[in-house]
Design a protein around this motif. Structure first.
Motif, PDB file in Angstrom:
ATOM      1  N   ARG A 106       0.818  -1.215   0.000  1.00 31.65           N
ATOM      2  CA  ARG A 106       0.000   0.000   0.000  1.00 31.65           C
ATOM      3  C   ARG A 106       0.850   1.262   0.000  1.00 31.65           C
ATOM      4  O   ARG A 106       0.462   2.267  -0.577  1.00 31.65           O
ATOM      5  CB  ARG A 106      -0.924   0.031   1.224  1.00 31.65           C
ATOM      6  CG  ARG A 106      -1.943  -1.077   1.302  1.00 31.65           C
ATOM      7  CD  ARG A 106      -3.034  -0.742   2.312  1.00 31.65           C
ATOM      8  NE  ARG A 106      -2.498  -0.314   3.603  1.00 31.65           N
ATOM      9  CZ  ARG A 106      -2.236  -1.140   4.605  1.00 31.65           C
ATOM     10  NH1 ARG A 106      -2.425  -2.433   4.461  1.00 31.65           N
ATOM     11  NH2 ARG A 106      -1.779  -0.680   5.757  1.00 31.65           N
ATOM     12  N   ARG A 107       2.009   1.188   0.655  1.00 31.76           N
ATOM     13  CA  ARG A 107       2.749   2.409   0.950  1.00 31.76           C
ATOM     14  C   ARG A 107       3.978   2.661   0.076  1.00 31.76           C
ATOM     15  O   ARG A 107       4.405   3.809  -0.054  1.00 31.76           O
ATOM     16  CB  ARG A 107       3.209   2.376   2.411  1.00 31.76           C
ATOM     17  CG  ARG A 107       2.064   2.428   3.410  1.00 31.76           C
ATOM     18  CD  ARG A 107       2.593   2.251   4.809  1.00 31.76           C
ATOM     19  NE  ARG A 107       1.548   2.427   5.820  1.00 31.76           N
ATOM     20  CZ  ARG A 107       1.728   2.207   7.113  1.00 31.76           C
ATOM     21  NH1 ARG A 107       2.921   1.824   7.557  1.00 31.76           N
ATOM     22  NH2 ARG A 107       0.737   2.382   7.968  1.00 31.76           N
ATOM     23  N   LEU A 108       4.583   1.628  -0.495  1.00 28.96           N
ATOM     24  CA  LEU A 108       5.815   1.810  -1.246  1.00 28.96           C
ATOM     25  C   LEU A 108       5.581   1.643  -2.742  1.00 28.96           C
ATOM     26  O   LEU A 108       4.865   0.742  -3.175  1.00 28.96           O
ATOM     27  CB  LEU A 108       6.886   0.797  -0.805  1.00 28.96           C
ATOM     28  CG  LEU A 108       7.321   0.833   0.656  1.00 28.96           C
ATOM     29  CD1 LEU A 108       8.458  -0.166   0.869  1.00 28.96           C
ATOM     30  CD2 LEU A 108       7.751   2.222   1.089  1.00 28.96           C
ATOM     31  N   ALA A 109       6.209   2.517  -3.513  1.00 31.52           N
ATOM     32  CA  ALA A 109       6.158   2.416  -4.966  1.00 31.52           C
ATOM     33  C   ALA A 109       7.535   2.787  -5.510  1.00 31.52           C
ATOM     34  O   ALA A 109       8.265   3.569  -4.901  1.00 31.52           O
ATOM     35  CB  ALA A 109       5.088   3.343  -5.548  1.00 31.52           C
ATOM     36  N   VAL A 110       7.877   2.206  -6.637  1.00 34.22           N
ATOM     37  CA  VAL A 110       9.193   2.430  -7.242  1.00 34.22           C
ATOM     38  C   VAL A 110       9.030   3.107  -8.594  1.00 34.22           C
ATOM     39  O   VAL A 110       8.254   2.636  -9.436  1.00 34.22           O
ATOM     40  CB  VAL A 110       9.949   1.097  -7.435  1.00 34.22           C
ATOM     41  CG1 VAL A 110      11.351   1.363  -7.990  1.00 34.22           C
ATOM     42  CG2 VAL A 110      10.027   0.319  -6.131  1.00 34.22           C
ATOM     43  N   THR A 111       9.720   4.208  -8.789  1.00 31.96           N
ATOM     44  CA  THR A 111       9.730   4.822 -10.112  1.00 31.96           C
ATOM     45  C   THR A 111      10.550   3.937 -11.044  1.00 31.96           C
ATOM     46  O   THR A 111      11.500   3.299 -10.614  1.00 31.96           O
ATOM     47  CB  THR A 111      10.342   6.230 -10.063  1.00 31.96           C
ATOM     48  OG1 THR A 111      11.610   6.174  -9.387  1.00 31.96           O
ATOM     49  CG2 THR A 111       9.433   7.198  -9.331  1.00 31.96           C
ATOM     50  N   SER A 112      10.163   3.907 -12.306  1.00 32.35           N
ATOM     51  CA  SER A 112      10.781   2.952 -13.223  1.00 32.35           C
ATOM     52  C   SER A 112      10.849   3.515 -14.630  1.00 32.35           C
ATOM     53  O   SER A 112       9.866   4.072 -15.121  1.00 32.35           O
ATOM     54  CB  SER A 112       9.965   1.648 -13.232  1.00 32.35           C
ATOM     55  OG  SER A 112      10.280   0.838 -14.339  1.00 32.35           O
ATOM     56  N   SER A 113      11.993   3.343 -15.271  1.00 33.37           N
ATOM     57  CA  SER A 113      12.125   3.793 -16.655  1.00 33.37           C
ATOM     58  C   SER A 113      11.203   3.025 -17.583  1.00 33.37           C
ATOM     59  O   SER A 113      10.691   3.577 -18.560  1.00 33.37           O
ATOM     60  CB  SER A 113      13.575   3.607 -17.121  1.00 33.37           C
ATOM     61  OG  SER A 113      14.449   4.391 -16.366  1.00 33.37           O
ATOM     62  N   LEU A 114      10.998   1.756 -17.278  1.00 31.16           N
ATOM     63  CA  LEU A 114      10.174   0.912 -18.148  1.00 31.16           C
ATOM     64  C   LEU A 114       8.697   0.966 -17.803  1.00 31.16           C
ATOM     65  O   LEU A 114       7.845   0.982 -18.692  1.00 31.16           O
ATOM     66  CB  LEU A 114      10.670  -0.539 -18.071  1.00 31.16           C
ATOM     67  CG  LEU A 114       9.928  -1.572 -18.929  1.00 31.16           C
ATOM     68  CD1 LEU A 114       9.900  -1.166 -20.397  1.00 31.16           C
ATOM     69  CD2 LEU A 114      10.565  -2.956 -18.766  1.00 31.16           C
ATOM     70  N   PHE A 115       8.373   1.029 -16.512  1.00 30.08           N
ATOM     71  CA  PHE A 115       6.974   0.918 -16.098  1.00 30.08           C
ATOM     72  C   PHE A 115       6.393   2.216 -15.523  1.00 30.08           C
ATOM     73  O   PHE A 115       5.231   2.235 -15.134  1.00 30.08           O
ATOM     74  CB  PHE A 115       6.825  -0.211 -15.076  1.00 30.08           C
ATOM     75  CG  PHE A 115       7.250  -1.555 -15.611  1.00 30.08           C
ATOM     76  CD1 PHE A 115       6.530  -2.172 -16.613  1.00 30.08           C
ATOM     77  CD2 PHE A 115       8.391  -2.174 -15.123  1.00 30.08           C
ATOM     78  CE1 PHE A 115       6.927  -3.406 -17.124  1.00 30.08           C
ATOM     79  CE2 PHE A 115       8.797  -3.411 -15.618  1.00 30.08           C
ATOM     80  CZ  PHE A 115       8.062  -4.027 -16.622  1.00 30.08           C
ATOM     81  N   GLY A 116       7.174   3.265 -15.462  1.00 38.77           N
ATOM     82  CA  GLY A 116       6.676   4.530 -14.922  1.00 38.77           C
ATOM     83  C   GLY A 116       6.718   4.544 -13.417  1.00 38.77           C
ATOM     84  O   GLY A 116       7.516   5.234 -12.792  1.00 38.77           O
TER      85      GLY A 116
END
Length: 248
Positions: A106-116
């Motif tokens: 719920r709380r963590l997200a990763v920025t990604s060149s491939l997936f945004g």
């Protein structure tokens, strides 16, 4: 609360999940751009020299090209297990309890060149694509993501904590009330300077604190209180800015 992390160049091999399924990822509004990038990256992988040049890697790293060639067929694993390196070692997701993993999702997200951007448990394959890369068929990764990713992240509800690196901050501006956290130390003159060597490790420790806390902070002051309770030193430096002060 949503904590935005930077990705890492290094990624774990393998996985127990099936092939990439964009519909299984969070933020489905990003799927058309994800598909465009994945197709372009896989197509580029058929030309190894062109891939090496576009990705900014060496001939010793042709295994990265092979990863891209298998984007649509290779196994997947949760994003927080896929990304490796100093930050993710400090986060230590393998030690999370089941309840901790649910909070992390719920709380963590990763920025990604491939997936945004992907949530903690989104199943993704191993790949190679950096924030500063440009692909021959579509141009710069940053230029492709900015108009698409920015409106999606601005719609996120609740407190947003920005731990992205400069490269990935350029992918999208967040809401004005997003909390930006810097990792700093004091030099011999008593001046606060941005940390380089320990930056990722401290961000990983902070992400672990925020992923597992029982508290639900909704303001900058509440966020700072949670961080201090975990034994980290943090100071408010602006209306929506915190400095995480390291021991040097």
């Amino acid at each position: 609360m949503l904590v935005l992390l930077p990705p890492s160049e290094t990624k774990a091999d393998g996985g127990r999940g099936g092939p990439l399924d964009l519909d299984a990822l969070s933020f489905p509004e990003l799927n058309p751009t994800r598909a465009k990038l994945a197709d372009a990256l896989a197509d580029l992988a058929t030309d190894v020299p062109a891939s090496i040049e576009a990705l900014g890697i060496t001939e010793r790293q042709t295994g990265e090209v092979a990863r891209n060639a298998a984007l649509w067929t290779s196994p997947t694993m949760p994003a927080l297990r896929r990304y490796t390196g100093v930050l993710y070692d400090a986060l230590d997701v393998k030690s999370f309890t089941r309840a901790g993993l649910e909070k992390a999702h719920r709380r963590l997200a990763v920025t990604s060149s491939l997936f945004g951007v992907v949530s903690a448990t989104d199943p993704i394959p191993a790949y190679r694509l950096s924030g500063g890369n440009a692909l021959p068929s579509i141009g710069t990764v940053r230029g492709l993501w900015k108009p698409v990713l920015e409106p999606v992240l601005r719609q996120v509800e609740g407190l947003v904590v920005d731990l992205r690196s400069g490269t990935y901050s350029a992918f999208a501006k967040l809401r004005p009330d997003a909390v930006v956290v810097r990792v700093v130390t004091e030099n011999d003159k008593g001046e606060r300077v941005t940390v380089s060597h320990f930056n990722k490790a401290y961000k990983g420790r902070l992400a672990r604190v925020l992923a597992t806390t029982r508290a639900e902070p909704s303001t900058v002051d509440q966020l700072a209180k949670v961080i201090r309770r975990a034994g980290l030193t943090v100071e408010r430096t602006g209306e929506h800015a915190l400095d995480l002060v390291t021991e040097g």
